[in-house]
Enzyme design. Structure first.
Site, short mmCIF file in Angstrom:
data_model
loop_
_atom_site.label_atom_id
_atom_site.label_comp_id
_atom_site.label_asym_id
_atom_site.label_seq_id
_atom_site.Cartn_x
_atom_site.Cartn_y
_atom_site.Cartn_z
N TYR A 46 22.21 24.36 -9.77
CA TYR A 46 22.31 22.91 -9.83
C TYR A 46 22.14 22.32 -8.42
CZ TYR A 46 24.34 18.28 -10.46
OH TYR A 46 24.54 16.92 -10.48
N SER A 92 0.74 -4.41 7.12
CA SER A 92 1.24 -3.29 7.91
C SER A 92 0.63 -3.40 9.30
CB SER A 92 0.90 -1.97 7.24
OG SER A 92 -0.45 -1.96 6.89
N LYS A 128 10.40 -1.69 17.29
CA LYS A 128 10.01 -1.48 15.90
C LYS A 128 11.19 -0.79 15.21
CE LYS A 128 6.18 0.04 13.05
NZ LYS A 128 6.87 0.87 12.07
N CYS A 420 -15.71 28.57 -1.68
CA CYS A 420 -14.67 27.67 -2.15
C CYS A 420 -13.63 28.46 -2.94
CB CYS A 420 -15.30 26.60 -3.04
SG CYS A 420 -14.09 25.59 -3.91
S1 IVH Z 1 5.65 -7.13 12.29
C1 IVH Z 1 2.05 -8.52 10.45
N1 IVH Z 1 7.73 -6.49 13.78
O1 IVH Z 1 6.93 -2.05 10.62
C2 IVH Z 1 3.27 -8.03 11.02
N2 IVH Z 1 7.22 -5.15 11.89
O2 IVH Z 1 4.25 -0.88 10.24
C3 IVH Z 1 3.83 -6.86 10.36
N3 IVH Z 1 8.75 -3.30 11.52
O3 IVH Z 1 6.34 -3.18 7.38
C4 IVH Z 1 5.20 -6.58 10.69
N4 IVH Z 1 10.07 -3.70 13.23
O4 IVH Z 1 8.75 -3.06 8.14
C5 IVH Z 1 6.98 -6.18 12.70
N5 IVH Z 1 9.54 -6.02 15.15
C6 IVH Z 1 8.80 -5.73 14.08
C7 IVH Z 1 9.09 -4.63 13.24
C8 IVH Z 1 8.26 -4.38 12.16
C9 IVH Z 1 9.83 -2.91 12.19
C10 IVH Z 1 8.17 -2.62 10.34
C11 IVH Z 1 7.93 -3.52 9.17
C12 IVH Z 1 6.50 -3.31 8.76
C13 IVH Z 1 6.14 -2.07 9.47
C14 IVH Z 1 4.69 -2.10 9.85
#
Ligand code: IVH
Length: 696
Positions: A46, A92, A128, A420
């Protein structure tokens, strides 16, 4: 119990399927244990199931569902969350990994905007955050909706759960605009994560692999009282739809305003105007990284001026005005137990190292790509070697180097196959190609299965319930041999001795669901259809361009037939499409020249309604479908900007003037193209006339 497939070569579809099967097993065992008090497996077995499920969710957090056994014990499966369309897509980010790539990014921005040498580009740099992105919609300053990113176009309604997060204001002050979407990251602080895990462990509940999974798992609870009990935070970093006048504003202004209105923003945010300063900032944040109470995996750079952001727009799924500077990948050492060869949809053979499983950055890794045979040779990889592997972000883990000092002499060299492994056809490398490809083409079962998997994948037909495992199984049984068979499956099933519902793991309901989701996809957008064909080098963006250019399958087929003649105008038109050069054109034309492929198309046409694709911004654009040639020096915009702008309005931008050209936009010192336009009687516009036509 079935041996689990090593994790890292699973596509998301595969992982989803495996996840579903595991969850089902675990639930059945839970029921036997908790409700009937009659366990059917040993505790150890499990636990193994649960461990695999957890590892899977660690690697693919998108699989964590409120009803997943990791989230609840014995809870009822739920319907999940309501879907919501984002008014402005959630994009993204592209990546840079070095100073050089950062300079390239800045260079591209400068060229696009046509900036003079002395004019600086200011970039806002912010951490980020490694959490999950969320869009908060305020109407009349009240929080009305919170949604996950989903696929960028459509997410899930998590409003009730987000309302429990203290960092998210439920109301905004009077000076905030009527419509405002605030975008940011939901995350869990490291300290809170440790505590939560301790509590979970004590209570015999699921322990999370990392703060990001804990945050995702907490947000994706159908019972918002559970979410409320979890220590979640929110950092705001941008905007979605709004009616806020930001004409002369910067990204930094917005962040400061959001802070004033009660949002949390990161402290490490700053604006810099040179690669050198940005690198210093990067280093300094990298040094602080370990001391921060939240996980970050890089720095995000955004062009600070909004008017410039607007002009830069986006390509495909990522803005031209932003990029992520990723921190170096996390590494770990392990042993290579074996090397397998995978055959892709286009016949490419890829060597994959089977590893002694190891945790890297909170995720269990058991496979890593070796890319191709040259790479194996360059790195001197042998079976049995100790190696360093790394994973960065969502990319497939890679073998970095061999630890030669750990060799015992028992390591075995890997002999790269010349045939292959799936169909035994010769596998050859064409001149200049690093990839060895199976020449079996249509007879190769591995390629056929991979093409089918691609056909049903998320960006293609997106058929729920028809994951990779099932495709493999149905293919092996001869139920689905080519794409059109998917749409005939319901009929075929009626003639089977043992219909699908009677098979292991299936039932009336799951059978019905499968046919429902297949039937739902009989109507398909033209761009998705093209992408689904899996033609080499035709990705999502190129498929969109082809769909926008040719409009219908019929037109596309005719154009491809005509373009087989390399001297034809059709061929020139094809090359005029952005991102289509001679090599891509060869693959595309090669596909249409193949009789079998034309038969597949005909078969599919009988089953489907292919809908016209209209790129989102086009609307009632006056230049949609028109072919434009820019010539001479433009004053108001750089060439790349002029081209991007025209294309975003649905126009085709061509490099040469022909009878089919609708407009020639002539700048200063226009030469032979202008002359040719005049000869052919093509409408010639000045740059200003053009701008007037497209609305300034
Ligand atoms: S800007 C068009 N700023 O990163 C702008 N994203 O790889 C797109 N993220 O989905 C996002 N910190 O979840 C932005 N300071 C930040 C961020 C950030 C984290 C993430 C966000 C996005 C991903 C893009």
């Amino acid at each position: 119990m079935s041996q689990s497939k090593a994790l890292f070569d699973l596509s998301l579809e595969d992982a989803r399927e495996r996840h579903k099967a595991l969850a089902k097993d675990i639930r059945a065992h839970d029921k036997a244990y908790y409700q009937k008090d009659a366990p059917e497996v040993s505790d150890a077995d499990y636990d193994k199931l649960r461990q695999e499920l957890e590892a899977l969710e660690g690697q693919y957090p998108e699989l964590i569902m409120p009803d997943s056994p990791t989230q609840t014990v014995g809870a009822k499966p739920s319907q999940g969350f309501k879907k919501v369309k984002h008014a402005v897509p959630m994009l993204s980010l592209s990546n840079v990994f070095s100073e050089e790539e950062l300079e390239d990014f800045i260079g591209r921005v400068r060229r696009f905007l046509g900036l003079a040498e002395g004019e600086a580009v200011e970039l806002l740099a912010e951490p980020k955050i490694d959490g999950l992105s969320c869009s908060l919609r305020y109407e009349n300053r009240k929080l009305v909706m919170a949604a996950t990113r989903g696929d960028g176009a459509e997410g899930e309604d998590i409003t009730e759960n987000v309302k429990t997060i203290k960092d998210v204001p439920s109301e905004l002050p009077k000076d905030a605009p009527d419509v405002l979407e605030v975008r940011g990251e939901i995350y869990m602080a490291r300290s809170d994560f440790e505590q939560l895990n301790k509590k979970q462990e004590e209570a015999g509940e699921h322990v999370f692999a990392n703060p990001r999974n804990a945050a995702a798992g907490s947000v994706r609870q159908l019972d918002s009282s559970i979410t409320k009990s979890r220590p979640l935070h929110f950092f705001a970093y941008g905007l979605g739809q709004h009616n806020w006048n930001l004409k002369d504003a910067t990204q930094f202004d917005v962040i400061k305003m959001l802070k004033k209105w009660g949002f949390q923003t990161t402290e490490q945010t700053g604006a810099f105007d040179s690669a050198e300063m940005l690198m210093k900032n990067y280093q300094s944040i990298l040094e602080q990284r370990a001391d921060l109470d939240y996980e970050i995996d890089g720095i995000v750079y955004k062009v600070n001026r909004f008017d410039w952001q607007e002009r830069l727009g986006f390509v495909s799924r990522a803005p031209r005005w932003a990029t992520a500077h990723k921190f170096p990948a996390e590494q770990a050492a392990t042993v290579i137990n074996g090397i397998d060869i995978q055959v892709g949809r286009t016949g490419a053979l890829t060597p994959v190292a089977r590893l002694e499983p190891i945790t890297v950055g909170g995720v269990v890794v058991s496979n890593a790509t070796l890319h191709n045979e040259d790479e194996i040779e360059r790195k001197g990889v042998r079976i049995g070697d100790h190696v360093v592997i790394q994973r960065a972000g969502d990319v497939i883990p890679q073998v970095v180097k061999v630890l030669e000092e750990k060799r015992t002499g028992k390591e075995k060299e890997f002999v790269y196959p010349e045939c292959c492994p799936a169909c035994d056809s010769l596998a050859i490398r064409e001149d200049g190609d690093v990839v060895r490809r199976c020449t079996g083409g249509l007879i190769c079962p591995a390629q056929a299965v991979e093409r089918l998997k691609h056909f049903v994948s998320r960006l293609a037909f997106d058929i729920e319930g028809l994951g990779s495992k099932i495709v493999e199984q149905f293919y092996a049984e001869g139920l689905i041999k080519s794409p059109a068979d998917i749409f005939k499956l319901e009929e075929i099933n009626k003639t089977l001795d043992k219909p699908i519902r009677e098979r292991e793991g299936w039932g009336e309901l799951s059978e019905k669901n499968l046919f429902d989701s297949i039937n739902e996809r009989r109507k398909i957008l033209f761009n998705r259809f093209i992408y689904a064909l899996g033609i080499r080098q035709i990705g999502e963006a190129t498929a969109k361009r082809l769909a926008a250019t040719y409009g219908s399958l019929d037109t596309l087929k005719k154009a491809m037939e005509a373009a087989q003649e390399r001297e034809s105008e059709s061929y020139a038109d094809l090359l005029a499409i952005e991102d289509i050069g001679p090599a891509v054109a060869d693959d595309l034309l090669g596909f249409f020249a193949e009789r079998h492929n034309r038969d597949v198309l005909k078969d599919l046409e009988d089953q489907l309604i292919i809908e016209v694709y209209e790129s989102p911004q086009i609307g009632n654009s006056p230049v949609a479908g028109k072919t434009v040639v820019f010539t001479g020096a433009l004053e108001k915009m750089s060439r790349p900007e002029a081209k991007a702008r025209a294309e975003s309005l649905g126009a085709k931008v061509s490099g040469s003037v022909s009878k089919k050209t609708d407009y020639v936009v002539a700048g200063e010192d226009a030469g032979s193209k202008l002359k040719k336009a005049q000869e052919l009687g093509v409408t010639v516009l000045t740059e200003l006339e053009w701008l007037e036509m497209i609305g300034g």
